[in-house]
Design a protein around this motif. Structure first.
Motif, PDB file in Angstrom:
ATOM      1  N   TRP A 127      -5.182   9.798  -4.590  1.00 46.76           N
ATOM      2  CA  TRP A 127      -4.442   9.587  -3.038  1.00 46.76           C
ATOM      3  C   TRP A 127      -2.956   9.426  -3.551  1.00 46.76           C
ATOM      4  CZ3 TRP A 127      -2.884   4.394  -1.199  1.00 46.76           C
ATOM      5  CH2 TRP A 127      -2.646   4.622   0.197  1.00 46.76           C
ATOM      6  N   GLY A 128      -2.323  10.268  -2.749  1.00 42.78           N
ATOM      7  CA  GLY A 128      -0.769  10.170  -3.021  1.00 42.78           C
ATOM      8  C   GLY A 128      -0.034  10.229  -1.686  1.00 42.78           C
ATOM      9  N   GLU A 129      -0.637  10.369  -0.452  1.00 43.15           N
ATOM     10  CA  GLU A 129      -0.080  10.414   0.808  1.00 43.15           C
ATOM     11  C   GLU A 129      -0.399   9.197   1.711  1.00 43.15           C
ATOM     12  OE1 GLU A 129       2.349  12.430   1.683  1.00 43.15           O
ATOM     13  OE2 GLU A 129       2.476  13.864   0.017  1.00 43.15           O
ATOM     14  N   TYR A 130       0.456   8.348   1.834  1.00 44.62           N
ATOM     15  CA  TYR A 130      -0.127   7.093   2.675  1.00 44.62           C
ATOM     16  C   TYR A 130      -0.572   7.232   3.903  1.00 44.62           C
ATOM     17  CZ  TYR A 130       4.319   7.344   5.770  1.00 44.62           C
ATOM     18  OH  TYR A 130       5.219   7.500   6.621  1.00 44.62           O
ATOM     19  N   ASN A 131      -0.335   8.532   4.605  1.00 48.12           N
ATOM     20  CA  ASN A 131      -0.593   8.767   5.936  1.00 48.12           C
ATOM     21  C   ASN A 131      -1.962   9.688   6.025  1.00 48.12           C
ATOM     22  OD1 ASN A 131       0.733  11.126   5.224  1.00 48.12           O
ATOM     23  ND2 ASN A 131       1.626  11.428   7.106  1.00 48.12           N
ATOM     24  N   ARG A 132      -2.710   9.708   4.659  1.00 46.52           N
ATOM     25  CA  ARG A 132      -3.809  10.688   4.482  1.00 46.52           C
ATOM     26  C   ARG A 132      -4.811   9.496   4.031  1.00 46.52           C
ATOM     27  NH1 ARG A 132      -3.531  15.913   5.449  1.00 46.52           N
ATOM     28  NH2 ARG A 132      -4.794  16.345   4.025  1.00 46.52           N
ATOM     29  N   SER A 170       3.971   5.557  -6.477  1.00 45.98           N
ATOM     30  CA  SER A 170       2.369   5.347  -6.255  1.00 45.98           C
ATOM     31  C   SER A 170       1.887   4.953  -7.740  1.00 45.98           C
ATOM     32  CB  SER A 170       2.186   6.572  -6.024  1.00 45.98           C
ATOM     33  OG  SER A 170       2.401   7.328  -4.797  1.00 45.98           O
ATOM     34  N   THR A 171       2.481   4.161  -8.633  1.00 49.64           N
ATOM     35  CA  THR A 171       1.856   3.550  -9.718  1.00 49.64           C
ATOM     36  C   THR A 171       1.080   2.392  -9.297  1.00 49.64           C
ATOM     37  OG1 THR A 171       3.839   4.288 -11.307  1.00 49.64           O
ATOM     38  CG2 THR A 171       2.549   2.656 -11.991  1.00 49.64           C
ATOM     39  N   THR A 219       0.715  -1.099  -0.089  1.00 45.68           N
ATOM     40  CA  THR A 219      -0.107   0.131  -0.004  1.00 45.68           C
ATOM     41  C   THR A 219       0.789   1.300  -0.041  1.00 45.68           C
ATOM     42  OG1 THR A 219      -1.705  -1.109   1.431  1.00 45.68           O
ATOM     43  CG2 THR A 219      -1.745   1.191   0.958  1.00 45.68           C
ATOM     44  N   MET A 220       0.937   1.790  -1.179  1.00 50.06           N
ATOM     45  CA  MET A 220       1.506   3.143  -1.409  1.00 50.06           C
ATOM     46  C   MET A 220       3.135   2.780  -0.696  1.00 50.06           C
ATOM     47  SD  MET A 220       1.105   5.998  -2.564  1.00 50.06           S
ATOM     48  CE  MET A 220      -0.489   6.148  -2.420  1.00 50.06           C
TER      49      MET A 220
END
Length: 578
Positions: free
Chosen positions: A438-443, A389-390, A290-291
Motif C-alpha cells: 500500500w502506497g497511495e492514501y486514496n486507494r 510511507s515508513t 495514516t500515510m
C-alpha cells in the motif's frame, strides 16, 4: 438527467496483471455491427455497469453514510444532511447521488436492451441480463429510500435517442418497489450461484435473494423477507457457500485478491498503489498518522457509538462505574481523569498528571472486542507511517495543552486535523504500508461489502422477531455475538435475558450498530425504524465538549428532489416540505 457519461457506455478492456482500465466508446460507435457481437463484448458491457456502480457518488462511498447517523461525526461529504442545517434541494451531494444512480440505471438499460439480440449463447445472455437487472434494482432501491417515488426508465428508454427528452413524471413509491421486486425475481432466475475466480465480485443468485429480502424487510413484509434470507442462510435450494468469517478483524482487511465467504456482494479493491481499482476510504476515515494525510479524519466514530459497546460479560457499559460522576461531570472533571502531559516535541509522556492510563485503557479493552477493532481508543497504539510511507508506531493520547506540548503526527502521537478530541477509526484503516503493498492514501485496497452474511443474519433476526418468532431471532443474533466472543442472549446472566419482542427489537438495533459500524447501514436503519428524529443530537467529543450542532426537521425523512433536475424535467414534483 443529463448525466456526465450517460451518452456513452463504459467498455472495459483487460489490462496488465488482470486489472481493468476504462475506455469510453461513444454511443454512436456502439452499433450492432461494431460492438454487440461476441461473448467478450457481453462481458465488457457487464463490467461497464459495475464501473458505474463503484463510482464514489453511486455506491463507492457507502461507508460515508454513517456520518448522517448517531454513530459517526464528520465534515464531508454529507455535512448538510448530517447537521440538518443547509440540507436543501441544491445540495451537491443530493444532486450527485441522483445523477450517478441514474447513470447506473441507464447503463443497465443499455445492456438489457442490446444483449437480448446478441449472437451468443443464451446462457451468457441470461447471466448478463440478470446482472443488469440486479444492478438496476439496486439503484432504484436506493432512490426509493432517498426520494420515494422517482421517474422510472426501463430498457425501452434508449438514452442515445432520448438524452434530451427525459421528462417522465414520478412513479409512486409502490410502483418503484414493484419494479425492483420484479427485477430481482428475474435476476434470481438468471444469475449463477457463483462465478469463477476471474469474475469474483459479479452479482450472484444469493446476492439477488439477499437484496430482495432487504427490500421486503424495509417494506415490513416479514414473511417474504424471512423466506429470502432463509434461502441463503440455510442453503434451502442451493449451496451458496456463505459463512461468517471466523475473524471479525481480518474480515475488513482482505487485500491482494483475498476474499471472504461472508461477502455476498462486495466491491473488489485491487492494488494499493497505481494500478487496478481501490476505494478511497482512508481519505475519509484515516487520521493524520495514516500515510501522513493532509486532509484526514473527515469522518470519526461518535462517542455514542463508543459507549454502545457492552462490557465483556454482556452488561451495559457505564462511565460512572469507571469514574464516579463522569456522566454528569464537567469537561474539566473528565479531562482530569483522562489527560496526560507530553513534551513539546511530541515524543514522550512527561507526566500522567491525575490520569491512570491503565484504567482508561481498561475502560475500552475490557468491552465487546469490536470496540477496539473498530475504533482507536485513548492510550492504545496504531501502526501509522512517517514521511516516505515508513511504518511507525503511534499512540493516541489525550494531552492537556496547558501542561506541555500537543500531539504531532510526525512524531509519536496522533493528531486530529479538526482539532477535536474525538475517537479515530481503526476499521478499514491499513496498518503501516502493508509490507509495501500500500502506497497511495486514496486507494484503500480492502474488499468492501455492500451485502454480507453478518448483515443478512441480523436482518433475518429482525424479520423473525417482528413476525413473532423471537426465539429464532435470538439464535441468529447469537451467531453474530459468538463470532467475537460475546455471551449469547438468554445465556444465564440477568442482563442477557430477553424480556419480549420490544426488548429484542432494541437488542437487534444495538447489535446492528456495533457489528456494522463503518459500513454505512445505520442511517438507512434509523430512517426505516422511525428513529431518525430521536437519534439526532449535537456532536460532542470524549470530554463532552461541543464539536458542532445538529438539527432535525420532519422533511429530513425524505430527501428533496434536486433543483437542477426539476429545471430539466418540469414534470417532476417536489417532496413535501421542500
Amino acid at each position: 438527467m443529463k448525466l456526465k457519461y450517460i451518452a456513452s457506455l463504459c467498455v472495459i478492456a483487460a489490462a496488465m496483471s488482470g486489472c481493468e482500465s476504462l475506455d469510453y466508446v461513444p454511443g454512436n460507435q456502439m452499433s450492432g455491427t461494431t460492438f454487440w457481437q461476441t461473448e467478450e463484448h457481453a462481458r465488457q458491457a457487464a463490467v461497464g455497469m459495475y464501473a458505474a456502480m463503484k463510482e464514489p457518488w453511486c455506491f463507492g462511498m457507502e461507508f460515508t453514510f454513517d456520518m448522517c447517523s448517531d454513530i459517526a461525526d464528520g465534515t464531508s461529504p454529507w455535512a448538510d444532511i448530517s447537521r440538518g442545517t443547509s440540507f436543501a434541494s441544491n445540495s451537491g451531494g443530493v444532486q450527485n447521488h441522483w445523477q450517478y444512480l441514474y447513470e447506473l440505471v441507464h447503463r443497465s438499460n443499455t445492456v438489457i436492451r442490446n444483449v437480448a439480440d446478441m449472437p451468443i449463447s443464451q446462457e451468457t445472455i441470461d447471466r448478463v441480463t440478470g446482472e443488469a437487472k440486479f444492478l438496476r434494482a439496486m439503484a432504484y432501491f436506493r432512490m426509493l429510500n432517498c426520494w420515494g417515488g422517482v421517474p422510472y426508465y426501463d430498457e425501452t428508454c434508449d438514452i442515445n435517442q432520448e438524452f434530451s427528452n427525459l421528462n417522465s413524471p414520478r412513479s409512486s413509491a409502490e410502483e418503484i418497489r414493484g419494479h425492483i421486486i420484479d427485477d430481482l425475481t428475474e435476476a434470481i432466475e438468471k444469475l449463477p450461484v457463483s462465478w469463477d475466480a476471474a469474475d469474483l465480485g459479479r452479482a450472484t443468485k444469493g446476492a439477488a435473494y439477499a437484496l430482495r429480502g432487504k427490500v421486503y424487510l424495509f417494506d415490513r413484509k416479514w414473511t417474504e423477507a424471512i423466506a429470502d434470507f432463509e434461502e441463503i442462510v440455510n442453503n434451502k435450494t442451493n449451496n451458496y457457500g456463505y459463512s461468517l468469517h471466523p475473524d471479525y478483524n481480518e474480515l475488513f482487511r482482505l487485500y491482494n485478491g483475498n476474499h471472504s465467504p461472508e461477502m455476498i456482494f462486495s466491491i473488489q479493491s485491487i492494488d494499493g498503489n497505481t494500478a487496478g481499482y481501490a476505494l478511497d476510504i482512508v481519505s475519509y476515515f484515516g487520521n493524520k498518522s495514516t500515510m501522513r494525510l493532509i486532509a484526514s479524519n473527515r469522518i470519526v466514530p461518535s462517542t455514542t457509538l463508543a459507549d454502545m459497546y457492552e462490557n465483556l460479560d454482556g452488561s451495559p457499559f457505564d462511565w460512572d462505574a469507571v469514574f464516579p460522576g463522569f456522566n454528569d461531570g464537567s469537561s474539566e472533571m473528565r479531562r482530569k481523569y483522562m489527560c496526560v502531559a507530553i513534551d513539546q516535541g511530541s515524543t514522550t509522556v512527561t507526566s500522567t498528571l491525575d490520569c491512570d492510563t491503565t484504567k482508561v485503557l481498561d475502560a475500552y479493552r475490557l468491552r465487546d472486542p469490536r470496540l477496539c477493532l473498530n475504533i482507536i481508543t485513548p492510550y492504545s497504539h496504531y501502526l501509522g507511517t512517517d514521511a516516505g510511507s515508513t511504518p511507525r508506531d503511534k499512540q493516541f493520547v489525550l494531552a492537556d495543552p496547558t501542561k506541555g506540548g500537543a500531539p504531532m503526527e510526525a512524531m509519536a502521537f496522533m493528531r486530529n486535523s479538526e482539532g477535536w478530541n474525538s475517537y479515530f477509526w481503526r476499521k478499514w484503516i491499513p496498518t503501516g504500508n502493508l509490507d509495501g503493498y500500500w502506497g497511495e492514501y486514496n486507494r484503500t485496497p480492502y474488499e468492501f461489502p455492500l451485502i454480507r452474511l453478518g448483515d443478512v443474519i441480523l436482518m433475518l433476526a429482525e424479520a423473525y422477531n417482528e413476525a413473532g418468532e423471537t426465539d429464532k431471532a435470538i439464535v441468529e443474533v447469537n451467531k453474530i455475538r459468538e463470532r467475537v466472543g460475546m455471551p449469547g442472549l438468554n445465556s444465564g446472566e440477568a442482563w442477557l435475558a430477553v424480556s419480549g419482542k420490544e426488548d429484542m427489537a432494541e437488542r437487534i438495533r444495538h447489535e446492528r450498530a456495533c457489528e456494522l459500524a463503518g459500513e454505512g447501514q445505520r442511517y438507512w436503519d434509523l430512517r426505516r425504524w422511525g428513529l431518525l428524529q430521536s437519534s439526532v443530537k449535537d456532536a460532542t467529543d470524549i470530554f463532552g465538549d461541543l464539536m458542532y450542532t445538529r438539527s432535525y426537521q420532519a422533511r429530513h425523512e425524505t430527501w428533496p428532489i434536486p433543483l437542477v433536475e426539476m429545471e430539466r424535467n418540469t414534470n417532476l414534483t417536489q417532496n413535501e416540505g421542500w
